[in-house]
Design a protein around this motif. Sequence first.
Motif, PDB file in Angstrom:
ATOM      1  N   GLN A  65       0.856  -1.179   0.000  1.00 15.73           N
ATOM      2  CA  GLN A  65       0.000   0.000   0.000  1.00 15.73           C
ATOM      3  C   GLN A  65       0.897   1.236   0.000  1.00 15.73           C
ATOM      4  OE1 GLN A  65      -3.524  -0.002  -0.140  1.00 15.73           O
ATOM      5  NE2 GLN A  65      -3.064   2.123  -0.676  1.00 15.73           N
ATOM      6  N   PHE A  66       0.956   1.924  -1.129  1.00 17.27           N
ATOM      7  CA  PHE A  66       1.858   3.057  -1.253  1.00 17.27           C
ATOM      8  C   PHE A  66       1.258   4.287  -0.572  1.00 17.27           C
ATOM      9  CE2 PHE A  66       3.645   0.259  -4.318  1.00 17.27           C
ATOM     10  CZ  PHE A  66       4.982   0.613  -4.398  1.00 17.27           C
ATOM     11  N   THR A  67       2.065   4.908   0.273  1.00 19.98           N
ATOM     12  CA  THR A  67       1.678   6.115   1.011  1.00 19.98           C
ATOM     13  C   THR A  67       2.820   7.118   0.929  1.00 19.98           C
ATOM     14  OG1 THR A  67       2.549   5.161   3.069  1.00 19.98           O
ATOM     15  CG2 THR A  67       0.192   4.852   2.618  1.00 19.98           C
ATOM     16  N   PRO A  68       2.562   8.396   1.232  1.00 21.47           N
ATOM     17  CA  PRO A  68       3.625   9.406   1.136  1.00 21.47           C
ATOM     18  C   PRO A  68       4.843   9.119   2.006  1.00 21.47           C
ATOM     19  CG  PRO A  68       1.484  10.472   1.231  1.00 21.47           C
ATOM     20  CD  PRO A  68       1.247   9.022   1.490  1.00 21.47           C
ATOM     21  N   ASP A  69       4.670   8.406   3.135  1.00 24.93           N
ATOM     22  CA  ASP A  69       5.787   8.162   4.040  1.00 24.93           C
ATOM     23  C   ASP A  69       6.453   6.803   3.820  1.00 24.93           C
ATOM     24  OD1 ASP A  69       3.661   6.668   4.937  1.00 24.93           O
ATOM     25  OD2 ASP A  69       3.930   7.151   7.060  1.00 24.93           O
ATOM     26  N   ALA A 102       0.889  -3.351  -6.335  1.00 22.13           N
ATOM     27  CA  ALA A 102       1.412  -2.058  -5.896  1.00 22.13           C
ATOM     28  C   ALA A 102       0.237  -1.082  -5.914  1.00 22.13           C
ATOM     29  CB  ALA A 102       2.538  -1.595  -6.811  1.00 22.13           C
ATOM     30  N   ASP A 103      -0.434  -0.956  -4.782  1.00 19.90           N
ATOM     31  CA  ASP A 103      -1.697  -0.216  -4.723  1.00 19.90           C
ATOM     32  C   ASP A 103      -1.458   1.280  -4.568  1.00 19.90           C
ATOM     33  OD1 ASP A 103      -4.416  -0.142  -4.881  1.00 19.90           O
ATOM     34  OD2 ASP A 103      -4.779  -0.674  -2.788  1.00 19.90           O
ATOM     35  N   GLU A 104      -2.100   2.066  -5.438  1.00 20.10           N
ATOM     36  CA  GLU A 104      -1.994   3.528  -5.445  1.00 20.10           C
ATOM     37  C   GLU A 104      -0.532   3.964  -5.506  1.00 20.10           C
ATOM     38  OE1 GLU A 104      -5.572   5.688  -3.509  1.00 20.10           O
ATOM     39  OE2 GLU A 104      -4.834   4.294  -1.992  1.00 20.10           O
ATOM     40  N   ILE A 105       0.137   3.493  -6.528  1.00 18.01           N
ATOM     41  CA  ILE A 105       1.575   3.700  -6.681  1.00 18.01           C
ATOM     42  C   ILE A 105       1.944   5.167  -6.777  1.00 18.01           C
ATOM     43  CG2 ILE A 105       1.492   3.450  -9.196  1.00 18.01           C
ATOM     44  CD1 ILE A 105       4.193   2.053  -9.052  1.00 18.01           C
ATOM     45  N   THR A 112      10.834   6.390  -3.665  1.00 20.15           N
ATOM     46  CA  THR A 112      10.299   5.050  -3.405  1.00 20.15           C
ATOM     47  C   THR A 112       9.808   4.409  -4.690  1.00 20.15           C
ATOM     48  OG1 THR A 112       9.638   5.756  -1.179  1.00 20.15           O
ATOM     49  CG2 THR A 112       8.641   3.745  -2.039  1.00 20.15           C
ATOM     50  N   GLN A 113       9.218   5.204  -5.585  1.00 20.87           N
ATOM     51  CA  GLN A 113       8.791   4.663  -6.881  1.00 20.87           C
ATOM     52  C   GLN A 113       9.979   4.080  -7.640  1.00 20.87           C
ATOM     53  OE1 GLN A 113       6.870   7.848  -8.971  1.00 20.87           O
ATOM     54  NE2 GLN A 113       5.103   7.914  -7.631  1.00 20.87           N
ATOM     55  N   TYR A 149      -5.503  14.272  -7.414  1.00 20.96           N
ATOM     56  CA  TYR A 149      -4.113  14.634  -7.654  1.00 20.96           C
ATOM     57  C   TYR A 149      -3.427  15.199  -6.411  1.00 20.96           C
ATOM     58  CZ  TYR A 149      -5.110  13.970 -12.590  1.00 20.96           C
ATOM     59  OH  TYR A 149      -5.462  13.412 -13.797  1.00 20.96           O
ATOM     60  N   GLU A 150      -4.200  15.566  -5.399  1.00 20.97           N
ATOM     61  CA  GLU A 150      -3.608  16.116  -4.191  1.00 20.97           C
ATOM     62  C   GLU A 150      -2.839  15.028  -3.448  1.00 20.97           C
ATOM     63  OE1 GLU A 150      -4.901  18.559  -0.133  1.00 20.97           O
ATOM     64  OE2 GLU A 150      -6.390  18.087  -1.677  1.00 20.97           O
ATOM     65  N   GLY A 151      -1.580  15.303  -3.134  1.00 19.86           N
ATOM     66  CA  GLY A 151      -0.763  14.332  -2.416  1.00 19.86           C
ATOM     67  C   GLY A 151      -0.267  13.198  -3.282  1.00 19.86           C
ATOM     68  N   THR A 152      -0.272  13.377  -4.589  1.00 23.58           N
ATOM     69  CA  THR A 152       0.219  12.326  -5.487  1.00 23.58           C
ATOM     70  C   THR A 152       1.440  12.816  -6.253  1.00 23.58           C
ATOM     71  OG1 THR A 152      -1.177  13.004  -7.348  1.00 23.58           O
ATOM     72  CG2 THR A 152      -2.115  11.411  -5.787  1.00 23.58           C
ATOM     73  N   TYR A 153       2.177  11.860  -6.791  1.00 27.41           N
ATOM     74  CA  TYR A 153       3.371  12.155  -7.580  1.00 27.41           C
ATOM     75  C   TYR A 153       3.240  11.437  -8.923  1.00 27.41           C
ATOM     76  CZ  TYR A 153       5.198  13.212  -2.893  1.00 27.41           C
ATOM     77  OH  TYR A 153       5.378  13.706  -1.622  1.00 27.41           O
ATOM     78  N   SER A 154       3.392  12.174  -9.998  1.00 29.66           N
ATOM     79  CA  SER A 154       3.298  11.554 -11.322  1.00 29.66           C
ATOM     80  C   SER A 154       4.423  10.550 -11.502  1.00 29.66           C
ATOM     81  CB  SER A 154       3.381  12.630 -12.410  1.00 29.66           C
ATOM     82  OG  SER A 154       2.306  13.535 -12.297  1.00 29.66           O
ATOM     83  N   LEU A 155       4.095   9.423 -12.109  1.00 29.79           N
ATOM     84  CA  LEU A 155       5.130   8.415 -12.364  1.00 29.79           C
ATOM     85  C   LEU A 155       6.124   8.942 -13.388  1.00 29.79           C
ATOM     86  CD1 LEU A 155       3.067   5.096 -12.595  1.00 29.79           C
ATOM     87  CD2 LEU A 155       4.392   5.937 -10.673  1.00 29.79           C
ATOM     88  N   PRO A 156       7.414   8.802 -13.147  1.00 29.60           N
ATOM     89  CA  PRO A 156       8.412   9.249 -14.128  1.00 29.60           C
ATOM     90  C   PRO A 156       8.342   8.404 -15.387  1.00 29.60           C
ATOM     91  CG  PRO A 156       9.464   8.027 -12.341  1.00 29.60           C
ATOM     92  CD  PRO A 156       8.040   8.229 -11.940  1.00 29.60           C
ATOM     93  N   GLU A 157       8.809   8.968 -16.496  1.00 25.53           N
ATOM     94  CA  GLU A 157       8.744   8.280 -17.784  1.00 25.53           C
ATOM     95  C   GLU A 157       9.445   6.930 -17.741  1.00 25.53           C
ATOM     96  OE1 GLU A 157       9.514  11.486 -17.406  1.00 25.53           O
ATOM     97  OE2 GLU A 157       7.622  12.292 -18.158  1.00 25.53           O
ATOM     98  N   ALA A 158      10.588   6.881 -17.041  1.00 25.46           N
ATOM     99  CA  ALA A 158      11.335   5.624 -16.960  1.00 25.46           C
ATOM    100  C   ALA A 158      10.525   4.536 -16.272  1.00 25.46           C
ATOM    101  CB  ALA A 158      12.659   5.844 -16.216  1.00 25.46           C
TER     102      ALA A 158
END
Length: 315
Positions: A65-69, A102-105, A112-113, A149-158
Amino acid sequence: MNDQIAKILTNIDEVMIGKREVATLSLVALLAEGHILLEDVPGVGKTMMVRTLAKSIGTSFNRIQFTPDLLPSDVVGVSIYNPKTLEFEFREGPIVGHIVLADEINRTSPKTQSALLEAMEEGTVTVDGETVHIPKPFFVMATQNPIEYEGTYSLPEAQLDRFLFKIQMGYPTFDEEVEVLRRAAHREPLKTLQSVMTIEELRALQQQVKTVHIEDSVKAYIVDIVRQTRSDQHVYLGASPRASIALMRASQSYAFMQGRSYVLPDDVQYLAKFVLSHRLILKQEARYEQIEAEEIVQRVVARVAVPTQKAMNYE
């Protein structure tokens, strides 16, 4: 279609209503040794899909479970000092498993991603200089919510490039949702689901997929489609050669699922949007005009010449 594959699809149909295409694509990715990114709103069955798949094969299932911390060590594992042996021992993280959700990646940090990159591409994790091989088969199904989108990070292209497919579950139809309620009122199908395939049988099928024949003309067709994405007027960065390999392997797997020993251009056409769309970076003009990556892929496929029967030599 292989009998065991048909049984897995039947198992999924017992739990998931009206999700045959998503189930088929999930198996295509699994047999091609790829990974899937499921993007959709909460409550449409993303987690249930991967749990059903894991139970049908009778393999290990880990959920992260992916979280900000969340820290990278929480994913890959950590070395812990053992005072009895006077040595550090590696305690593997949840990424070391056969089927991993990988939930809510997109809710965790890029650091971490990126911990997933080595695992997804190389099938290994490295902690304190020690490399540990993840047992095969290894399949990651990641989910993300496209609305919040609040509190999320876009997945990098790689990271996006490591996913074989990006697919959406979609809402069920009226009749399908009524059937969901009917089943939920009387039983929980997942609890009574039986395994229909072993890990060894899955590995054997993955090896068979690699033997599916693909003509040089079809390979050229795949490369032509991928190269055309790089020159489209609305695309800032097109698909890479890794995308060509991914589309070829996915096409072999899909042909195998259809009971064929060879790939047809139709296989490539059907899978192109699932393989290529998430690998394209669009120009700002495309966003202003509300042009989606899927539209561009479909447009590219429509204008690339299809190999003729004479150019294909299937026995």
